[in-house]
Design an enzyme around this catalytic site. Sequence first.
Site, PDB file in Angstrom:
ATOM      1  N   ARG A 277       0.845  -1.194   0.000  1.00 45.89           N
ATOM      2  CA  ARG A 277       0.000   0.000   0.000  1.00 45.89           C
ATOM      3  C   ARG A 277       0.878   1.240   0.000  1.00 45.89           C
ATOM      4  O   ARG A 277       1.348   1.692   1.043  1.00 45.89           O
ATOM      5  CB  ARG A 277      -0.913  -0.029   1.229  1.00 45.89           C
ATOM      6  CG  ARG A 277      -2.102   0.926   1.166  1.00 45.89           C
ATOM      7  CD  ARG A 277      -3.042   0.717   2.337  1.00 45.89           C
ATOM      8  NE  ARG A 277      -3.644  -0.597   2.323  1.00 45.89           N
ATOM      9  CZ  ARG A 277      -4.715  -0.938   1.612  1.00 45.89           C
ATOM     10  NH1 ARG A 277      -5.301  -0.031   0.871  1.00 45.89           N
ATOM     11  NH2 ARG A 277      -5.182  -2.153   1.637  1.00 45.89           N
ATOM     12  N   SER A 352      -8.095  -5.645 -10.325  1.00 52.97           N
ATOM     13  CA  SER A 352      -9.516  -5.417 -10.128  1.00 52.97           C
ATOM     14  C   SER A 352     -10.089  -5.138 -11.506  1.00 52.97           C
ATOM     15  O   SER A 352      -9.687  -4.190 -12.155  1.00 52.97           O
ATOM     16  CB  SER A 352      -9.684  -4.210  -9.210  1.00 52.97           C
ATOM     17  OG  SER A 352     -10.952  -4.170  -8.649  1.00 52.97           O
ATOM     18  N   ARG A 391       2.843  -4.817  -6.492  1.00 48.34           N
ATOM     19  CA  ARG A 391       2.368  -6.015  -5.804  1.00 48.34           C
ATOM     20  C   ARG A 391       2.838  -7.283  -6.515  1.00 48.34           C
ATOM     21  O   ARG A 391       3.083  -8.308  -5.874  1.00 48.34           O
ATOM     22  CB  ARG A 391       0.842  -5.994  -5.699  1.00 48.34           C
ATOM     23  CG  ARG A 391       0.369  -4.929  -4.713  1.00 48.34           C
ATOM     24  CD  ARG A 391      -1.128  -4.968  -4.467  1.00 48.34           C
ATOM     25  NE  ARG A 391      -1.511  -3.926  -3.501  1.00 48.34           N
ATOM     26  CZ  ARG A 391      -2.753  -3.733  -3.047  1.00 48.34           C
ATOM     27  NH1 ARG A 391      -3.737  -4.518  -3.478  1.00 48.34           N
ATOM     28  NH2 ARG A 391      -3.004  -2.781  -2.178  1.00 48.34           N
TER      29      ARG A 391
END
Length: 421
Positions: A277, A352, A391
């Site tokens: 993050r 996503s 990530r």
Amino acid sequence: MLELRFIRENLELVRKKTERRGIEDSRIEDFEKVDLERRELLGELERLRNNRKTVSAEIAELKKQKQDAEALILEMRGAGERIKELENTLAGVEENLQDIVMGIPNLCDDSVPAGKDEDDNVEVKKWGDVPQFAFEPKSHWEIGENLGILDFERAAKLSGARFALLKGLGSRLERSLINFMLDLHTQKHGYEEVLPPFMVNSTSMTATGQLPKFEEDLFRIKGWDLYLIPTAEVPVTNIHRDETLAEKELPVKYCSYTPCFRSEAGSYGKDTRGLIRQHQFDKVELVKFSRPEDSGAELESLLADAEEVLQLLKLPYRVVTLCSGDLGFSATKTYDIEVWMPAQNKYREISSCSNFGDFQARRGGVRYRPRDSKKSRLVHTLNGSGLAVGRTLAAILENFQRDDGTIYLPEVLEPYFEKRF
RNA sequence: GGAGAGGUACCGAAGUGGUCGUAACGGGCCCGACUCGAAAUCGGGUUGUCGGUUAGUAGCCGGCACGUGGGUUCGAAUCCCACCCUCUCCGCCA
């Protein structure tokens, strides 16, 4: 944004679907009243304007015939004033209505499972074998710092928390992943590569739905109407804002590498360590414009395109369908791809993929002209990460670590590590 | 930063106070004719949005929109003011 007429005629449905997302203060209750107020004002205003138009035409006719029009002119004196007054009142009401409508989220697709938060997301697929280690797997930040390819301490000196400094083979790996993803999507999946501005204006942010509701998530450039993009979705979807595409062009498929900037307001204490993050991270984004009837299938193929990145990298992952409560404001349906993170012993979001229906297209005025139709229609927009690069790098470090603290690289990345000079 | 030019429909472009926003003209696109088929040619169609009406995303009626926001006027694409954007030249600059 939903269509005004649609909300009016399906108020109950809109209310139900919004509730299903767990959104309480949506001001839908005020809609009926304000909408009615607007239409009453509008009716009165249109009568006045129609009258002005008619009489002005009469005056024109009289003058043309060299006749006296003074009486009519006198009669109409002040009509403009009255119209202006009404227009101002109406503008206030419309602003009010706009606030309400802009605060209503998109309707979720019927296939979206009901639920409150991420715990209610539904797993639809699992791929790859979770690695078994004969030793205690280290976190990616430990591995990275030990190898001298990640430096969070110095990054904090430069910029503060939630920033990373990649060094040597670390930055080389990041760059390789970007190129690998772009090459795959452009050469195999048929996307056109674009490299957009990393700052956009508020109009663009509004079209894709970041504004007005989520300003606190964005970094704004002081003194300018410019924001750092939180995702390439914003500039890339806005490429065709206020444009009418030809049906034969559809689906339009773009692939874009950009850094992304997010304030991460409200996530204090979450993922404070490592690359998961960050205020700034790299992402390769896939964006599609499709015919409404194709968007369901396009979402599936978008998901497959993103999944293939992980498959080629041999990283284990699963796919979940977001439940109604976890679904983003503008989306009708979203699949998250979650990669296995050994040190955390769980799957973490790495992509996503969403269908936005005509929600963004309406806000941004993106339409197409069907072959046999006079009228243009709104397109559907979709996008998905393909993938979040930081990530991915973290997942590679953790999944491919050896007991001596080194890591090995997936085969597909080898060409990107060849010595060039 | 200085000077100039310009922003009108899918695109180009005409229009400088009164049926010119069902926006000339050209192109594109769609439909049709001709053709075995195509090209060429010919004919027709082609802005969006909001409201009313309606079973209707069909038709019809009406309002609004000529970069944006104000102003003048009975009436504004057209006149005035402010702002935004694009282009050209000059200056500065990676």
